[in-house]
Design an enzyme around this catalytic site. Structure first.
Site, PDB file in Angstrom:
ATOM      1  N   SER A  67       4.597  -5.858   5.970  1.00 18.39           N
ATOM      2  CA  SER A  67       4.186  -6.785   7.049  1.00 18.39           C
ATOM      3  C   SER A  67       2.699  -7.104   6.937  1.00 18.39           C
ATOM      4  O   SER A  67       2.277  -8.244   7.154  1.00 18.39           O
ATOM      5  CB  SER A  67       4.505  -6.199   8.427  1.00 18.39           C
ATOM      6  OG  SER A  67       3.689  -5.089   8.706  1.00 18.39           O
ATOM      7  N   LYS A  73       0.827  -1.199   0.000  1.00 14.16           N
ATOM      8  CA  LYS A  73       0.000   0.000   0.000  1.00 14.16           C
ATOM      9  C   LYS A  73       0.870   1.262   0.000  1.00 14.16           C
ATOM     10  O   LYS A  73       2.039   1.230   0.374  1.00 14.16           O
ATOM     11  CB  LYS A  73      -0.931   0.014   1.231  1.00 14.16           C
ATOM     12  CG  LYS A  73      -0.238   0.327   2.573  1.00 14.16           C
ATOM     13  CD  LYS A  73      -0.322   1.778   2.937  1.00 14.16           C
ATOM     14  CE  LYS A  73       0.453   2.280   4.105  1.00 14.16           C
ATOM     15  NZ  LYS A  73       1.752   1.905   4.448  1.00 14.16           N
ATOM     16  N   ASP A 114      -3.267  -0.628   6.875  1.00 14.85           N
ATOM     17  CA  ASP A 114      -2.436  -1.403   5.942  1.00 14.85           C
ATOM     18  C   ASP A 114      -3.070  -2.742   5.592  1.00 14.85           C
ATOM     19  O   ASP A 114      -3.153  -3.112   4.419  1.00 14.85           O
ATOM     20  CB  ASP A 114      -1.037  -1.649   6.537  1.00 14.85           C
ATOM     21  CG  ASP A 114      -0.185  -0.385   6.544  1.00 14.85           C
ATOM     22  OD1 ASP A 114      -0.753   0.712   6.377  1.00 14.85           O
ATOM     23  OD2 ASP A 114       1.040  -0.495   6.726  1.00 14.85           O
ATOM     24  N   GLY A 141      10.140  -2.786   5.691  1.00 10.19           N
ATOM     25  CA  GLY A 141      10.333  -1.613   6.540  1.00 10.19           C
ATOM     26  C   GLY A 141      10.463  -0.298   5.816  1.00 10.19           C
ATOM     27  O   GLY A 141      11.142   0.608   6.282  1.00 10.19           O
ATOM     28  N   SER A 142       9.790  -0.169   4.656  1.00  9.13           N
ATOM     29  CA  SER A 142       9.939   1.083   3.908  1.00  9.13           C
ATOM     30  C   SER A 142       8.621   1.850   3.811  1.00  9.13           C
ATOM     31  O   SER A 142       8.494   2.794   3.048  1.00  9.13           O
ATOM     32  CB  SER A 142      10.456   0.777   2.500  1.00  9.13           C
ATOM     33  OG  SER A 142       9.550  -0.095   1.859  1.00  9.13           O
ATOM     34  N   GLY A 143       7.612   1.401   4.564  1.00  9.26           N
ATOM     35  CA  GLY A 143       6.329   2.099   4.555  1.00  9.26           C
ATOM     36  C   GLY A 143       5.378   1.674   3.455  1.00  9.26           C
ATOM     37  O   GLY A 143       4.378   2.337   3.202  1.00  9.26           O
ATOM     38  N   LEU A 144       5.681   0.542   2.788  1.00 11.20           N
ATOM     39  CA  LEU A 144       4.802   0.074   1.706  1.00 11.20           C
ATOM     40  C   LEU A 144       3.901  -1.084   2.156  1.00 11.20           C
ATOM     41  O   LEU A 144       3.336  -1.800   1.333  1.00 11.20           O
ATOM     42  CB  LEU A 144       5.622  -0.344   0.485  1.00 11.20           C
ATOM     43  CG  LEU A 144       6.467   0.755  -0.175  1.00 11.20           C
ATOM     44  CD1 LEU A 144       7.201   0.212  -1.397  1.00 11.20           C
ATOM     45  CD2 LEU A 144       5.627   1.958  -0.565  1.00 11.20           C
ATOM     46  N   GLU A 163      -0.767  -8.387  12.570  1.00  7.15           N
ATOM     47  CA  GLU A 163      -0.181  -7.040  12.585  1.00  7.15           C
ATOM     48  C   GLU A 163       0.021  -6.535  14.021  1.00  7.15           C
ATOM     49  O   GLU A 163       0.988  -5.835  14.312  1.00  7.15           O
ATOM     50  CB  GLU A 163      -1.101  -6.062  11.833  1.00  7.15           C
ATOM     51  CG  GLU A 163      -0.908  -6.065  10.334  1.00  7.15           C
ATOM     52  CD  GLU A 163       0.271  -5.203   9.922  1.00  7.15           C
ATOM     53  OE1 GLU A 163       0.106  -4.035   9.560  1.00  7.15           O
ATOM     54  OE2 GLU A 163       1.403  -5.711   9.962  1.00  7.15           O
TER      55      GLU A 163
END
Length: 385
Positions: A147, A10, A204, A141-144, A193
């Site tokens: 997880s 996302k 997310d 861990g890049s905000g996309l 999550e």
């Protein structure tokens, strides 16, 4: 029989940070996926263990089923009809199972994901020996939403082998779930999550489950289908960030400059609402209307980025991306928490991006091109090799 699921990542198109202070934000799925496959062991396999293979990292974790039984005496009955939060006792048992793996120091960040895997697997499938394989097109861990995509795809393959969902195992190719089933799957993914992030917003996993575009404000989510076909260049600066510290930094600035920041958040709210209107408006027939929409979205992105700079969440690496894309007359904004992470650049129809990508990659950044607002989680069945 093997079942495979794919769940999208996302992006936040508008409204990050301001959403914490009551503004509207807009999130969208992207057509970059995390894939999870599940195959139960057969008696002829002579296997009595649960294996988790992380293909991209060439890592495999394995537990004898007897050891898992020992750790979870209270969850002997699969609970797939009711998504359940991980109890303190179960969390301790999981922590012991993860500790025994001796995960390499360089990959210690994976421990929370492995914990979520153990909780979801044992809760839905009990103690069946199996092999679960994970691969992803999303950087971690890049905000996309990597997880969340993992939890959603994992929940999908686990639930596919229960009576809680009805799916056609003979269907060829990717298959979508029904609305009720997506709701159940989303609740399970949210439990995963929670293990990974503590107090996630749920945005997310919801975007990854249902796909398309979601606007959210003060805890209420609105699903919508985008009628605009948009491609984004996503640049991963590879700069890690502390989301909690960035969020509290914005709150502190709000306390110091209450009136000014209230105007900033109000402006972001207007941007999100205007963007939502553009995305929902009917698909135009002529190229001119498409170009007009793209130009409006570009302006909104630029304004949103300026307001994020006012909030103090930009970063030198983000500014480098902004300067580089501006040279090519492209509009960009950070996505997510800021302070590093990823930057979005709108790619208008017929844009040639080779040069801009080459220049960004020469700075050490990682680039992806993704369509936004596509499908959510899907599964497919096949005979395992």
């Amino acid at each position: 029989m093997e079942v495979k699921a794919r769940a999208p990542g996302k992006i936040i198109l508008a409204g990050e940070h301001a959403v914490v202070h009551g503004s509207t934000a807009v999130a969208s799925s992207i057509d970059l996926f995390t894939y999870v496959s599940l195959r139960f062991s057969t008696p002829s396999d002579n296997e009595d263990s649960l294996k988790l293979q992380l293909k991209d990292m060439a890592l495999e974790f394995s537990w004898p089923i007897s050891r898992i039984r020992e750790a979870f005496p209270e969850s002997a009955v699969p609970l797939s009809s009711t998504p359940t939060s991980c109890s303190v006792e179960s969390a301790k048992s999981i922590a012991a199972l993860v500790e025994e793996l001796n995960i390499p120091e360089a990959n210690i960040g994976l421990a929370s994901g492995v914990s979520a895997f153990l909780w979801l697997y044992t809760s839905v499938q009990g103690f069946k020996p199996a092999t679960v394989v994970v691969s992803s097109e999303l950087p971690l861990g890049s905000g996309l939403g990597s997880s969340a995509a993992f939890c959603v795809a994992l929940a999908a393959v686990l639930l596919a082998f229960t009576d809680s969902v009805s799916v056609d195992v003979n269907h060829q190719g990717w298959l979508s779930f029904g609305e009720k089933e997506l709701d159940l799957l989303n609740k399970w993914a949210f439990e995963g999550e929670k293990i990974i992030h503590g107090k996630p917003s749920g945005i997310d996993n919801t975007v990854s489950t249902y796909g398309n575009v979601i606007s959210f404000k003060s805890g209420s989510l609105t699903h919508m289908k985008s009628n605009v076909s948009i491609k984004m260049l996503i640049t991963n600066t590879k700069v890690g960030r502390n989301t909690k510290a960035l969020v509290s930094g914005v709150s502190e600035r709000m306390l110091r400059h209450r009136d000014a920041m209230a105007f900033v958040f109000s402006a972001v709210d207007s941007i999100s609402q205007e963007l939502t209107t553009i995305l929902k408006s009917p698909t135009p027939d002529d190229d001119l209307s498409v170009t007009e929409k793209e130009e409006k979205i570009e302006e909104l992105m630029e304004m949103n980025q300026g307001l994020l700079q006012c909030m103090g969440v930009s970063h030198a690496a983000i500014e480098t991306v902004l300067r580089t894309t501006l040279k090519y007359k492209l509009a960009s904004k950070l996505t997510g928490a800021g302070g590093g992470g990823c930057v979005l650049t709108l790619l208008p129809t017929c844009t040639v991006v080779d040069k801009v990508i080459a220049e960004l990659e020469s700075c050490g950044f990682q680039c992806f091109i993704a369509g936004i607002g596509g499908k959510g989680v899907e599964i497919s069945f096949g005979v395992s090799s």
